[in-house]
Design a protein around this motif. Structure first.
Motif, PDB file in Angstrom:
ATOM      1  N   LEU A  98      41.325 -17.509 -12.514  1.00  0.00           N
ATOM      2  CA  LEU A  98      40.688 -16.269 -12.073  1.00  0.00           C
ATOM      3  C   LEU A  98      39.336 -16.537 -11.411  1.00  0.00           C
ATOM      4  O   LEU A  98      38.729 -15.628 -10.839  1.00  0.00           O
ATOM      5  CB  LEU A  98      40.526 -15.310 -13.262  1.00  0.00           C
ATOM      6  CG  LEU A  98      41.862 -14.849 -13.872  1.00  0.00           C
ATOM      7  CD1 LEU A  98      41.637 -14.107 -15.185  1.00  0.00           C
ATOM      8  CD2 LEU A  98      42.632 -13.964 -12.895  1.00  0.00           C
ATOM      9  N   GLY A  99      38.870 -17.767 -11.518  1.00  0.00           N
ATOM     10  CA  GLY A  99      37.591 -18.130 -10.891  1.00  0.00           C
ATOM     11  C   GLY A  99      36.417 -17.392 -11.503  1.00  0.00           C
ATOM     12  O   GLY A  99      35.448 -17.075 -10.800  1.00  0.00           O
ATOM     13  N   LEU A 100      36.486 -17.148 -12.807  1.00  0.00           N
ATOM     14  CA  LEU A 100      35.428 -16.371 -13.459  1.00  0.00           C
ATOM     15  C   LEU A 100      34.365 -17.290 -14.042  1.00  0.00           C
ATOM     16  O   LEU A 100      34.688 -18.240 -14.768  1.00  0.00           O
ATOM     17  CB  LEU A 100      36.023 -15.538 -14.605  1.00  0.00           C
ATOM     18  CG  LEU A 100      36.980 -14.428 -14.190  1.00  0.00           C
ATOM     19  CD1 LEU A 100      37.710 -13.882 -15.419  1.00  0.00           C
ATOM     20  CD2 LEU A 100      36.225 -13.317 -13.481  1.00  0.00           C
ATOM     21  N   PRO A 101      33.094 -16.997 -13.764  1.00  0.00           N
ATOM     22  CA  PRO A 101      32.035 -17.767 -14.422  1.00  0.00           C
ATOM     23  C   PRO A 101      31.951 -17.387 -15.899  1.00  0.00           C
ATOM     24  O   PRO A 101      32.111 -16.214 -16.238  1.00  0.00           O
ATOM     25  CB  PRO A 101      30.764 -17.346 -13.677  1.00  0.00           C
ATOM     26  CG  PRO A 101      31.108 -16.153 -12.865  1.00  0.00           C
ATOM     27  CD  PRO A 101      32.575 -15.939 -12.889  1.00  0.00           C
ATOM     28  N   PHE A 102      31.727 -18.368 -16.749  1.00  0.00           N
ATOM     29  CA  PHE A 102      31.604 -18.056 -18.182  1.00  0.00           C
ATOM     30  C   PHE A 102      30.726 -19.104 -18.848  1.00  0.00           C
ATOM     31  O   PHE A 102      30.582 -20.217 -18.357  1.00  0.00           O
ATOM     32  CB  PHE A 102      32.987 -18.006 -18.848  1.00  0.00           C
ATOM     33  CG  PHE A 102      33.723 -19.323 -18.867  1.00  0.00           C
ATOM     34  CD1 PHE A 102      34.394 -19.776 -17.738  1.00  0.00           C
ATOM     35  CD2 PHE A 102      33.733 -20.115 -20.013  1.00  0.00           C
ATOM     36  CE1 PHE A 102      35.060 -21.001 -17.750  1.00  0.00           C
ATOM     37  CE2 PHE A 102      34.408 -21.337 -20.028  1.00  0.00           C
ATOM     38  CZ  PHE A 102      35.062 -21.774 -18.892  1.00  0.00           C
ATOM     39  N   GLU A 103      30.175 -18.676 -19.977  1.00  0.00           N
ATOM     40  CA  GLU A 103      29.380 -19.614 -20.787  1.00  0.00           C
ATOM     41  C   GLU A 103      30.315 -20.193 -21.832  1.00  0.00           C
ATOM     42  O   GLU A 103      31.160 -19.483 -22.377  1.00  0.00           O
ATOM     43  CB  GLU A 103      28.240 -18.838 -21.457  1.00  0.00           C
ATOM     44  CG  GLU A 103      27.301 -19.687 -22.268  1.00  0.00           C
ATOM     45  CD  GLU A 103      26.330 -18.814 -23.078  1.00  0.00           C
ATOM     46  OE1 GLU A 103      26.041 -19.185 -24.220  1.00  0.00           O
ATOM     47  OE2 GLU A 103      25.907 -17.756 -22.561  1.00  0.00           O
ATOM     48  N   GLU A 104      30.135 -21.491 -22.094  1.00  0.00           N
ATOM     49  CA  GLU A 104      31.020 -22.143 -23.051  1.00  0.00           C
ATOM     50  C   GLU A 104      30.236 -22.528 -24.301  1.00  0.00           C
ATOM     51  O   GLU A 104      29.155 -23.108 -24.187  1.00  0.00           O
ATOM     52  CB  GLU A 104      31.579 -23.388 -22.371  1.00  0.00           C
ATOM     53  CG  GLU A 104      32.529 -24.171 -23.196  1.00  0.00           C
ATOM     54  CD  GLU A 104      33.057 -25.379 -22.423  1.00  0.00           C
ATOM     55  OE1 GLU A 104      34.213 -25.339 -22.017  1.00  0.00           O
ATOM     56  OE2 GLU A 104      32.303 -26.342 -22.229  1.00  0.00           O
ATOM     57  N   VAL A 105      30.774 -22.205 -25.458  1.00  0.00           N
ATOM     58  CA  VAL A 105      30.157 -22.646 -26.720  1.00  0.00           C
ATOM     59  C   VAL A 105      31.203 -23.489 -27.444  1.00  0.00           C
ATOM     60  O   VAL A 105      32.290 -22.993 -27.787  1.00  0.00           O
ATOM     61  CB  VAL A 105      29.743 -21.441 -27.602  1.00  0.00           C
ATOM     62  CG1 VAL A 105      29.154 -21.936 -28.925  1.00  0.00           C
ATOM     63  CG2 VAL A 105      28.748 -20.554 -26.865  1.00  0.00           C
ATOM     64  N   PHE A 119      32.270  -9.346 -11.428  1.00  0.00           N
ATOM     65  CA  PHE A 119      31.670 -10.639 -11.692  1.00  0.00           C
ATOM     66  C   PHE A 119      30.325 -10.510 -12.404  1.00  0.00           C
ATOM     67  O   PHE A 119      29.699 -11.503 -12.714  1.00  0.00           O
ATOM     68  CB  PHE A 119      31.578 -11.441 -10.395  1.00  0.00           C
ATOM     69  CG  PHE A 119      32.921 -11.972  -9.993  1.00  0.00           C
ATOM     70  CD1 PHE A 119      33.315 -13.244 -10.388  1.00  0.00           C
ATOM     71  CD2 PHE A 119      33.821 -11.193  -9.275  1.00  0.00           C
ATOM     72  CE1 PHE A 119      34.564 -13.748 -10.053  1.00  0.00           C
ATOM     73  CE2 PHE A 119      35.067 -11.680  -8.936  1.00  0.00           C
ATOM     74  CZ  PHE A 119      35.446 -12.961  -9.320  1.00  0.00           C
ATOM     75  N   ASN A 120      29.896  -9.245 -12.689  1.00  0.00           N
ATOM     76  CA  ASN A 120      28.674  -9.073 -13.469  1.00  0.00           C
ATOM     77  C   ASN A 120      28.935  -9.108 -14.963  1.00  0.00           C
ATOM     78  O   ASN A 120      28.005  -9.069 -15.757  1.00  0.00           O
ATOM     79  CB  ASN A 120      27.998  -7.735 -13.118  1.00  0.00           C
ATOM     80  CG  ASN A 120      27.449  -7.789 -11.708  1.00  0.00           C
ATOM     81  OD1 ASN A 120      27.081  -8.866 -11.252  1.00  0.00           O
ATOM     82  ND2 ASN A 120      27.421  -6.651 -11.029  1.00  0.00           N
ATOM     83  N   ASP A 121      30.205  -9.139 -15.344  1.00  0.00           N
ATOM     84  CA  ASP A 121      30.514  -9.185 -16.773  1.00  0.00           C
ATOM     85  C   ASP A 121      30.003 -10.490 -17.360  1.00  0.00           C
ATOM     86  O   ASP A 121      30.018 -11.531 -16.703  1.00  0.00           O
ATOM     87  CB  ASP A 121      32.034  -9.104 -16.981  1.00  0.00           C
ATOM     88  CG  ASP A 121      32.572  -7.765 -16.534  1.00  0.00           C
ATOM     89  OD1 ASP A 121      31.895  -6.754 -16.760  1.00  0.00           O
ATOM     90  OD2 ASP A 121      33.660  -7.740 -15.942  1.00  0.00           O
ATOM     91  N   LYS A 122      29.591 -10.386 -18.629  1.00  0.00           N
ATOM     92  CA  LYS A 122      29.124 -11.617 -19.296  1.00  0.00           C
ATOM     93  C   LYS A 122      30.255 -12.123 -20.188  1.00  0.00           C
ATOM     94  O   LYS A 122      30.683 -11.444 -21.124  1.00  0.00           O
ATOM     95  CB  LYS A 122      27.872 -11.278 -20.121  1.00  0.00           C
ATOM     96  CG  LYS A 122      27.435 -12.351 -21.048  1.00  0.00           C
ATOM     97  CD  LYS A 122      26.118 -12.982 -20.589  1.00  0.00           C
ATOM     98  CE  LYS A 122      25.550 -13.931 -21.627  1.00  0.00           C
ATOM     99  NZ  LYS A 122      25.891 -15.311 -21.409  1.00  0.00           N
TER     100      LYS A 122
END
Ligand SMILES: N[C@@H](CCC(=O)N[C@@H](CS)C(=O)NCC(=O)O)C(=O)O
Length: 232
Positions: A28-35, A3-6
Motif C-alpha cells: 500500500l506504500g504507507l509510511p509507518f513507525e515500527e516498534v 497519508f496523514n494517518d499515524k
C-alpha cells in the motif's frame, strides 16, 4: 483516510504473522513507525496495555488499537482501497473476495496446518507424517486454486490479499527447502505434483514486498533450533 494517518506497527521480524502486516503496508506504500517487540523476554507492562495478549503484530491507527495479523491486514486493505482487494459492493468484487478467502482457508487448513507438524513433531516419524499430509492437502486442495495464477492469485499482475496473508509462510517454505531443513523429497513432490503452486511460490518468495523485512539466515537458524528442541 489518507497519508496523514499515524500508523505504528508493533512487530518482530522473525514472526510470520507480523510479516503479513509488513507485506500489506509495503504494497500500500504507507509510511509507518515500527516498534520492535522482543519476543525472547516477557512483554513489558506498556506493551501488555496495548495488546493484553502480548502477541505481535498490533497496529495503532491514530488512537485505535488493532490486534491480530488477519484483522490488521483486513483493516489496511479496507481502509486504503487498492489492487489488493476489490470492494465488496459489486457481485464481481464479492466473488473475488470469496475466492481469495477460500484460497487462504485451503492454504492454512490443508497445507500449512499439517506442515507445522514437521516442526512440532517429537519424532522423525511424526515429522514425516506432517510432510506427507501437507503434500496431500496441497495437491488436492491448494494446487487447483492456482491454475490461473499469472503470476499471482487469479491472474493478478500485482500481489493480492491472498499473498498478503500467505506470503510470509511461502517465503519460509522456500528458504527451509533450499537450506535442506525440509526433506529433499518434499521439494521434489511440490515441483512435480503441484507445479502451479511451485511457480506461484517462486514468484511470491521473490517479491520485494515479501522480502523487505525478511532475514533468511535468521529464520533458517531459528527454525533449525526449534525443530531440534521439539525432537528432544
Ligand atoms: N493469531 C495471532 C498470532 C500471532 C503470534 O503468534 N505471534 C507470536 C510471534 S510469531 C507472538 O507474538 N508470540 C509471543 C508469545 O507467544 O509470547 C496473529 O495472527 O496475529
Amino acid at each position: 483516510m489518507g497519508f496523514n494517518d499515524k500508523l505504528v506497527l508493533y512487530t518482530n521480524h522473525r514472526c510470520p504473522w507480523a510479516h503479513r502486516a509488513h507485506i500489506a503496508l509495503n504494497e500500500l506504500g504507507l509510511p509507518f513507525e515500527e516498534v520492535i517487540i522482543d519476543l525472547d523476554t516477557p512483554r513489558s507492562p506498556e506493551y501488555l496495555a496495548i495488546n493484553p495478549r502480548g502477541l505481535v503484530p498490533t497496529l495503532k491507527f491514530n488512537d485505535h488499537i488493532i490486534p491480530e495479523s488477519g484483522i490488521v491486514s483486513q483493516f489496511l486493505a479496507d481502509a486504503y482501497p487498492s489492487h489488493l482487494l476489490p470492494p465488496s459492493n459489486t457481485v464481481e468484487g464479492a466473488l473475488r473476495r470469496a475466492k481469495i478467502a477460500f484460497f487462504v482457508d485451503a492454504f492454512f487448513s490443508k497445507f500449512q496446518g499439517p506442515l507445522i507438524k514437521f516442526t512440532l513433531g517429537k519424532s522423525e516419524e511424526e515429522a514425516q507424517a506432517g510432510v506427507e499430509a501437507a503434500v496431500a492437502g496441497l495437491v488436492k486442495e491448494v494446487e487447483p486454486l492456482l491454475v490461473d495464477a499469472k503470476p499471482f492469485f487469479g491472474g493478478a499482475e500485482k500481489l493480492t490479499f491472498a499473498e498478503v496473508l500467505t506470503g510470509s509462510f511461502v517465503i519460509r517454505l522456500v528458504s527451509l527447502l533450499k537450506a535442506g531443513v525440509y526433506p529433499a523429497s518434499f521439494g521434489e513432490d511440490i515441483a512435480t505434483k503441484a507445479p502451479n503452486f511451485h511457480r506461484w511460490a517462486t514468484q511470491v518468495s521473490q517479491h520485494p514486498s515479501v522480502t523487505s523485512i525478511y532475514d533468511e539466515d535468521t529464520i533458517v537458524s531459528f527454525s533449525k533450533k526449534r525443530i531440534a528442541a521439539n525432537r528432544g
